[in-house]
Design an enzyme around this catalytic site. Structure first.
Site, short mmCIF file in Angstrom:
data_model
loop_
_atom_site.label_atom_id
_atom_site.label_comp_id
_atom_site.label_asym_id
_atom_site.label_seq_id
_atom_site.Cartn_x
_atom_site.Cartn_y
_atom_site.Cartn_z
CD GLU A 156 21.49 29.80 9.28
OE1 GLU A 156 20.44 29.10 9.48
OE2 GLU A 156 21.78 31.00 9.79
CG HIS A 159 18.36 26.63 12.59
ND1 HIS A 159 17.48 26.68 13.59
CD2 HIS A 159 18.99 27.62 12.51
CE1 HIS A 159 17.52 28.22 14.18
NE2 HIS A 159 18.65 28.83 13.49
#
Length: 932
Positions: A156, A159
């Site tokens: 994550e 991202h």
């Protein structure tokens, strides 16, 4: 023209710009000021705090290794809800708030939807908004489905920090290449098998995948199930849950052919190439230590809100026709804030300033209407003198320190004047730990305001002297607490204005849905004389009992109890003057999240001709609301407003379709200086809740262990019935703050090309290729392009690296449609499309000024004709019946391990060998018995 002082400040802000409100800094190789917030709705669980620390520590080691010893987590703050038990070791937050949190630990919505994901609005390389995790993920309850918490966080983080995308594709998990159906994966070294897992009537079965006889593609229920034991190290953005995977895909092992978001959005570049192009990478060098230093954690507990209004009453605020009564407008907006926006239980005070500052009210905790009215009575009534912003700020710090620490306190600073000494208190402001929200009123408000907000993480807003646009009210309406529960915040349902030239009516409607209705306020303001006013609810009951403040030229109506669901009507009758109306409310139920709209620009400053992007996020809790009509109103410094329809179509500025984020390019610049953003959202019959768009860790459907397939529970989904349940029409208005544009020429040239096409798709139909995409415009996503250039090649690198050299498709008869329309183009190539053929295609759009868009995403069209001898082709009698053969036997579509044999195949071979040996032994035994 912009003043020299403004230009210098714009340059400073430009260098400081960044996406969202994150406080993250890269200090050497370590990330500091990372904020992890536990949502107030998460039940108290002390072990969750320790698990968050363990997760970050584990992730830091993974991150360090995956980035070749470049990055690790150095300093992390964990925000603990105010309602959790108080402890001596918990500090008070400074600039950290829920709104600025980089990682949010929240209750799954809907229940059971424990899906790690990152809100990501921008283009390739743009930072994301926030990471969303649930307690079950942090506590390690989803290891089989997602892998270790630390690796999930690294996935994550890529991202969030570097703007990379997924290397899998849930909607299209397979693609055709070299006559075969191949899993979408990165790298190709990941091994596994393709199977269908079907459940019915309480029993489940595993069978081989089947192909569509027309397209040759695998049916949609086919899934790739990885081998549990692997040797491949990449990639974290594909399957972070595999034990051996500890690296990102690089240029050497990246699968450029896979139709995944990373290839689509990043022009087929690998994750590591995008990371290498980031500012983080460019501003760092690898470390030499084997392991990174241990992260430093700060535990900070939210406290009650402490806020001071610091209001300018200098001479330029005085009542006069030229200044359109700025002091009166200040009073109107401040009254709305004190009546409706500031939450119950907050501590509030007031300071006014001109050449010096005066304390109008010490901090008062808001518990009753009498306390609110007491503060309203202290608002300034006369103006005069110079402008000393620092005097106002220093006095506000004094008021706060009389009762609290300034850490985490808030100041709302409103001014319309310039102050050459504003920078003299910048150091004090930085050291105070206070958050300063700025409101710039009129064209001459000091440019240093933006720097005050920037350095403290405050909100930047502005309002022009065009009272009809209601900018000052919108600015104050946006100042709800960044830490309070969403159900306690004031929500703006409507904000409108009109200038009447003769005696006339201002009529309109406001839609109340069931998620709001508590503490509802209708606020009416005028510039000359009190109008006739009445409001009618959906049942036809009429309300006229407005509380009128004649001196402030305003009136308000408070709706008792909870406002009725439905369409409310308002009517205002007046002679020639300007009227405005604002409607605010709160959540009807403390246990049900209201529908909200959050809006912003993609950056705080822009230098022409760099375009800007408008974002509006429409949600109910964490569930996206799709199908709404969303409009941006962008007001320039002279009061002119540009209206822009925002779209959630997955094209142009909008990255993902139907994710509840509505976007659009903004290029209609009028003049240098400040611009303000307001967004309106209306929900109707086509509006529905949707499951959250997953830009996050891959859900593993199951594993192949020792030749046996072990399935995980099915991934939680949200049905359409659940999405539509209790979904009603709604109306919302949101202020997105202000931004600055510079270097706009007197005559604006045509410098904006068509936007990049990001949703090109291709399919083979008989002997033709059919292409579909969303039309770009003349200027990004506005207007109409002049022509398309379509190229194709059997080599993807030719299109990616040498577009002009590829074979051109005849587009003589292809006339572009208006921007955001769907395009559909079919053509017959000059070569025969044979079985196993794969063709790559890409598009550029050209406008009337001969400006060309970047190359589109590369689409591929493949033809696979299933063989009549294929034992797994559909049966005429029952095309969906399981094969009579062993359901674990290898399908022709199974990918192979690098050695050419999958683990499943090896096991099956062993089983076959054992069976053969058993037969031989049995026969031998029988022969021996007969001999005896």
């Amino acid at each position: 023209m912009v003043s020299f002082k403004m230009l210098i400040l714009i340059l400073t802000l430009f260098l400081l710009r960044g996406a969202g409100a994150s406080l993250i800094k890269l200090n050497g190789n370590g990330y500091e000021d990372v904020v992890i917030a536990i949502d107030p709705n998460v039940p108290e669980d002390e072990k969750l705090i320790q698990q968050i620390q363990d997760m970050v520590t584990e992730a830091s080691t993974y991150l360090y290794g995956a980035t070749e010893k470049r990055f690790y987590f150095k300093a992390v703050s964990i925000l603990i809800p105010e309602t959790w038990q108080k402890k001596n070791e918990y500090e008070e937050p400074k600039l950290e708030t829920y709104k600025k949190a980089d990682i949010v630990i929240e209750v799954p919505n809907p229940p059971g939807f424990d899906v790690p994901r990152t809100d990501q609005f921008g283009q390739c390389g743009d930072k994301g908004e926030r990471i969303r995790l649930t307690p079950a993920i942090v506590l390690g309850e989803k290891l089989n489905e997602y892998g270790p918490q630390g690796k999930i966080l690294v996935h994550e983080w890529a991202h969030l920090r570097w703007g990379v995308f997924e290397e899998y594709n849930e909607e299209e998990p397979f693609y055709q290449h070299d006559g075969r159906n191949v899993p979408v994966k990165c790298s190709d070294g990941i091994t596994g098998t393709n199977k269908v897992y079907a459940c019915s009537g309480g029993s489940c079965s595993i069978r081989n995948c089947r192909t569509d006889p027309k397209t040759g593609k695998l049916n949609k229920d086919c899934m790739f199930i990885p081998d549990k034991v692997q040797g491949e190290k990449a990639s974290i953005m594909f399957m972070q849950s595999i034990d051996s995977v500890v690296e990102f895909c690089t240029e050497k092992n990246h699968n450029t052919l896979a139709p995944n978001p990373q290839n689509k959005m990043c022009n087929s570049r690998s994750t590591w190439e995008v990371i290498q192009n980031s500012e983080d990478y460019k501003n760092s060098i690898p470390m030499t230590e084997a392991k990174p230093p241990h992260p430093i954690f700060s535990l900070k507990q939210i406290r009650e809100r402490v806020l001071i209004l610091v209001l300018d009453k200098s001479g330029s605020m005085a009542v006069s026709p030229i200044m359109l009564n700025r002091l009166n407008r200040l009073n109107q907006a401040s009254q709305l804030f004190l009546l409706q926006i500031i939450e119950k239980g907050s501590w509030t005070g007031m300071v006014t300033f001109d050449s010096s500052a005066t304390i109008q009210s010490a901090l008062i905790q808001i518990e009753t209407d009498a306390q609110r009215n007491s503060l309203i009575s202290r608002l300034p009534t006369a103006a005069g003198g110079g402008t000393s912003i620092c005097s106002g700020l220093r006095t506000a710090f004094t008021v706060i320190k009389n009762k609290f620490s300034t850490d985490g306190s808030e100041i709302v600073l409103l001014t319309d004047g310039e102050d050459s000494t504003i920078s003299s208190c910048f150091d004090e402001v930085k050291q105070s730990g206070a958050i300063i929200h700025t409101v710039a009123l009129g064209p001459s408000a000091d440019p240093g305001l933006e720097e005050l907000a920037k350095m403290t993480g405050g909100m930047k807003t502005s309002a022009t002297d065009n009272a009809q646009n209601n900018g000052l009210i919108d600015a104050f309406s946006a100042l709800s607490s960044e830490n309070g529960a969403i159900t306690q915040r004031s929500i703006q349902l409507d904000s409108k204005g009109v200038t009447l030239t003769n005696e006339d009516w201002m009529n309109g409607t406001v839609i109340f849905d069931s998620t709001v209705g508590k503490d509802t306020l209708f606020l009416v303001m005028w510039t000359a004389q009190q109008p006739e006013m009445f409001v009618m609810d959906p049942s036809g009951n009429i309300y006229k009992n407005f509380a009128v403040e004649t001196s402030s030229q305003m009136a308000y109506l408070q709706i008792p109890n909870t406002a009725q669901v439905g369409i409310w009507t308002y009517s205002l009758k007046s002679s020639a003057q300007t009227l405005t109306l604002t409607v605010t409310s709160r959540a009807a139920n403390p246990n049900v999240s209201p529908i909200t709209v959050d809006s912003r620009m993609n950056k705080d400053t822009s230098s022409f001709p760099s375009p800007m992007i408008v974002y509006a996020e429409v949600r109910q809790g964490s569930l996206p609301i799709i199908g709404a009509d969303v409009t941006a109103l962008i007001e320039s410094a002279d009061g002119t407003t540009v209206t822009l329809e925002l779209l959630d179509n997955g094209a142009g500025a909008d990255v993902f379709k139907n994710d509840g984020v509505y976007s659009r390019y903004f290029t209609a610049y009028k003049e240098n200086g400040r611009y303000s953003l307001k967004v309106r959202a209306l929900g109707g019959t086509n509006t529905q809740r949707s499951r959250p768009k997953v830009n996050g860790a891959f859900y593993i459907p199951g594993w192949v262990e020792n030749g046996e397939i072990k399935m995980n529970p099915p991934k939680p989904e949200i049905s359409e019935d659940e999405n539509q349940a209790n979904m009603q029409s709604f109306s919302r208005t949101s202020s997105g703050g202000s931004f600055i544009v510079s270097n706009i020429p007197t005559t604006v040239p045509d410098v904006f090309p068509p936007n990049r096409i990001i949703d090109l798709e291709a399919n083979v139909e008989d002997d033709h290729i059919n292409l579909t995409w969303t039309a770009p415009g003349d200027d990004f996503d506005t207007g109409r392009a002049e022509e398309y250039i379509i190229k194709m090649s059997k080599d993807i690198l030719t299109l990616r690296e040498n577009f002009d050299a590829a074979l051109q498709v005849n587009t003589t008869d292809l006339i572009p449609n208006d921007a955001n329309s769907k395009e559909d183009f079919m053509f017959k190539p000059d070569f025969l499309i044979e079985n196993g053929t794969t063709v790559f295609l890409a598009i550029k759009a050209v406008d009337k000024a001969n400006l060309t868009s970047p190359i589109s995403n590369i689409a591929q069209a493949s033809l696979i004709i299933p063989s009549a001898e294929d034992p797994f082709s559909p049966s005429a009698e029952d095309p969906f019946s399981p094969s009579a053969e062993d359901p674990f036997s290898p399908s022709p579509e199974d990918p192979f391990s690098p050695s050419g044999t999958s683990i499943s195949t090896i096991v099956l071979s062993v089983v076959g060998t054992v069976a053969a040996v058993a037969i031989i032994v049995s026969v031998t035994v029988c022969v021996m018995k007969k001999k005896r």
